[in-house]
Design a protein around this motif. Structure first.
Motif, mmCIF file in Angstrom:
data_model
loop_
_atom_site.group_PDB
_atom_site.id
_atom_site.type_symbol
_atom_site.label_atom_id
_atom_site.label_comp_id
_atom_site.label_asym_id
_atom_site.label_seq_id
_atom_site.Cartn_x
_atom_site.Cartn_y
_atom_site.Cartn_z
ATOM 1 N N SER A 1 1.208 -4.414 -4.177
ATOM 2 C CA SER A 1 1.112 -3.841 -5.103
ATOM 3 C C SER A 1 2.731 -4.162 -6.057
ATOM 4 N N LYS B 1 4.831 5.219 -4.584
ATOM 5 C CA LYS B 1 3.539 4.639 -4.237
ATOM 6 C C LYS B 1 3.306 4.746 -5.766
ATOM 7 N N GLU C 1 0.473 1.819 -7.248
ATOM 8 C CA GLU C 1 -0.841 2.043 -7.962
ATOM 9 C C GLU C 1 -0.362 1.771 -9.391
#
Length: 460
Positions: free
Chosen positions: A120, A141, A145
C-alpha cells in the motif's frame, strides 16, 4: 438583525470568490479524443482511449512503458483519477527526463506511485531509475489506507519549488523536499510484468487529467501535521524541521562540534571536508590506522539522528552511539552501539558474525538488519557510489535503525535479553555495554573511503 446577517453574507461571498479562484487556470492534459500531445518511450505496452480515459495495457517481456507529455512542466498542481487492476503496478511520472546520455534514454525522475499491492505505497514518491524510494509510506498509516483497490481514486499532486506533495482521495500521502529536478515531462507508466502470463493484458486507466501552472498559492492544499516531511536537500534544515527541534550536527564546512575519539582536537590527517561532504580517506583498511574515529563534543541520550552516507567498493565504516571513549584505550576503534556501514557484496565482514549481524545497517555483531517495514523484501540499499540515508532513533530504552526510510532493526537496550545478546558478542567483556545513560556519537575510520553529509539531530 442586519448587523448579524451582514458578516454571514460577506463570509459566503468571499468563500464563493475563493472557490472560483481555485477553479480558474486549470488546463486539460488529455482532450479525450486522441494522444497527439503525448508520446511513448521505452517499453511497448499499448495505450488506447476508452470511455474518456487513457488505458494502458500490460505486455509480456517489455520494459516499463511511459506515455509522456511533449511539453515539460516545472511548478504545477495536477489532478487525475486512476483505476488500476489489482495485479498491476503503475505510476505517474512528474518532472521526469529521458536523455540519450543517461542509460540510452531510460525515463527517470520522480514517480507518484500507483500500488494496489498489500504494501500500500500508493501516493508515495519513487525516484524511477535513479535513487529509488524517496517516500515510501512506511511512516504514514493514514496515507496507506487512502487508496481503494478496484475503484477510481483521485490524485492531487503538487510540485512547487523544491517541494513535492501528494494526496489520494483527500488524504495526504507524501511530502518531499528535494532539489534534483525542477522541470520535466509528465508520464503515465505501465509497469513491466516480465514473463508473468497471469498479469498479461492487465490495465491501468487515467481520466480527468488536469493541470494548473499559475496562481498556485490559491490552490495549494494544507499539510497534515501528522505526515512526516523528508528533506533531501543536503546540509539544510526546513522551517518545519527547525520547529520540530532539528539542528545540524555538522555544519558542512568546519570541525566545529567534533574531535578525535582519542584526541582533544580533530584529526590532522585521514579526514577531508569538501563541498559539504565529510570523507574518511583510504588507508588500506586498517581500523583507526590513520586519522582515527571522530566523535561529537556533546553527549546524547534520547535523540533522533540522520546521516547520509556513500560507500566505495569494499568499504567498511560505522556510525556508533552511546560511545564512552574512556572504555577502551587500546589501538583500534572506540566501541559503542554501531550502525554498520559496509559493502555487503565485497567486504568479508558481511559473512562473519551470526546470521548476518555484521551486514549493512545491522546493530553490529548483535542484531542483523531485515526489512521490518515491508517483511519479506530486501534491505533497501541504493548501491555503492550512491547516497543512502541512515537514521537512528533512541527514546528511553527503545532503539530503531532505519535505512532509506525503511525500519531495519528494533530493540530495547534495557530489556533483559539485551545483555544476553552482548554475552555472545565481541563486547562480552565490557560490563553494561550499550546501557550507559548518555554517550558520544561517533563516525568510524576503518581505513576505507566513505563519505558522509547531511548530519542532523534532534533530542527528546
Amino acid at each position: 438583525m442586519k448587523k448579524i446577517i451582514l458578516p454571514f453574507i460577506l463570509l459566503f461571498f468571499f468563500s464563493v470568490v475563493t472557490a472560483i479562484a481555485q477553479d480558474e487556470g486549470w488546463t486539460e492534459l488529455f482532450n479525450k479524443k486522441d494522444l497527439s500531445n503525448w508520446k511513448q518511450l521505452n517499453g511497448e505496452a499499448s495505450y488506447k482511449i476508452e470511455n474518456d480515459a487513457i488505458v494502458g495495457i500490460s505486455k509480456l517481456k517489455t520494459p516499463n512503458s511511459f506515455l509522456t507529455t511533449k511539453q515539460p512542466y516545472g511548478d504545477f498542481i495536477m489532478e487525475v483519477d486512476v483505476l488500476v487492476d489489482p495485479l498491476l503496478n503503475s505510476g505517474i511520472q512528474i518532472r521526469s527526463q529521458s536523455k540519450a546520455d543517461y542509460r540510452d534514454g531510460r525515463v527517470h525522475g520522480y514517480q507518484v506511485e500507483i500500488d494496489p499491492s498489500a504494501r500500500s505505497y500508493s501516493g508515495g514518491i519513487y525516484d524511477e531509475a535513479r535513487r529509488g524510494w524517496l517516500y515510501p509510506l512506511t511512516e504514514n498509516k493514514k496515507g496507506q489506507e487512502a487508496f481503494v483497490v478496484g475503484q477510481w481514486n483521485t490524485y492531487h499532486i503538487e510540485a512547487i519549488g523544491d517541494t513535492l506533495r501528494t494526496w489520494i482521495n483527500g488524504v495526504q500521502c507524501a511530502s518531499v523536499i528535494d532539489d534534483m529536478d525542477d522541470s520535466g515531462f509528465i508520464a503515465l507508466q505501465v509497469h513491466s510484468i516480465g514473463d508473468d502470463k497471469q498479469r498479461e493484458g492487465t490495465q491501468v486507466q487515467w481520466k480527468n487529467i488536469k493541470i494548473k501552472t499559475t496562481d498556485l498559492a490559491v490552490s495549494k492544499w494544507k499539510d497534515d501535521p501528522e505526515v512526516p516531511v523528508y528533506n533531501y536537500v543536503a546540509n539544510s534544515l526546513t522551517d518545519n524541521e527547525i520547529r520540530k527541534g532539528w539542528r545540524m550536527l555538522w555544519d558542512g564546512k568546519t570541525t566545529k562540534g567534533w574531535r578525535g575519539a582519542t584526541q582533544d582536537q580533530f584529526p590532522t590527517q585521514g579526514w577531508e571536508m569538501e563541498n559539504g561532504v565529510l570523507t574518511v580517506l583510504e588507508s588500506g583498511g586498517e581500523e583507526a590506522g590513520r586519522g582515527g574515529d571522530i566523535i561529537t563534543q556533546e553527549l546524547f541520550s534520547n535523540f533522533e539522528l540522520i546521516i547520509d552516507f556513500k560507500i566505495t567498493e569494499g568499504a567498511n565504516s560505522g556510525i556508533k552511539y552511546f560511545v564512552d571513549p574512556e572504555l577502551i584505550k587500546t589501538k583500534g576503534s572506540v566501541i559503542g552501539l554501531e550502525y554498520q556501514v559496509l559493502d555487503n557484496e565485497v567486504h568479508p565482514d558481511a559473512k562473519m558474525g551470526v546470521n548476518g549481524n555484521r551486514t549493512l545497517s545491522s546493530l553490529y555483531d548483535l542484531i542483523p538488519a531485515e526489512n521490518l517495514s515491508n517483511p519479506g523484501s530486501n534491505v533497501p540499499f541504493n548501491g555503492v557510489g550512491a547516497w543512502n540515508r541512515a537514521r537512528i532513533v533512541v527514546k528511553d530504552g527503545h532503539v530503531e535503525h532505519w535505512l532509506n526510510n525503511f525500519k531495519v532493526v528494533e530493540f530495547n537496550r534495557f530489556d533483559p535479553i539485551f545483555p544476553a545478546l552482548v554475552g555472545y558478542s565481541k563486547y562480552k567483556d565490557y560490563p553494561k555495554f550499550g546501557q550507559i545513560a548518555a554517550g558520544h556519537i561517533l563516525i568510524q575510520d576503518h581505513g576505507n573511503t566513505v563519505s558522509y553529509r547531511n548530519i542532523k539531530v534532534r533530542e527528546f
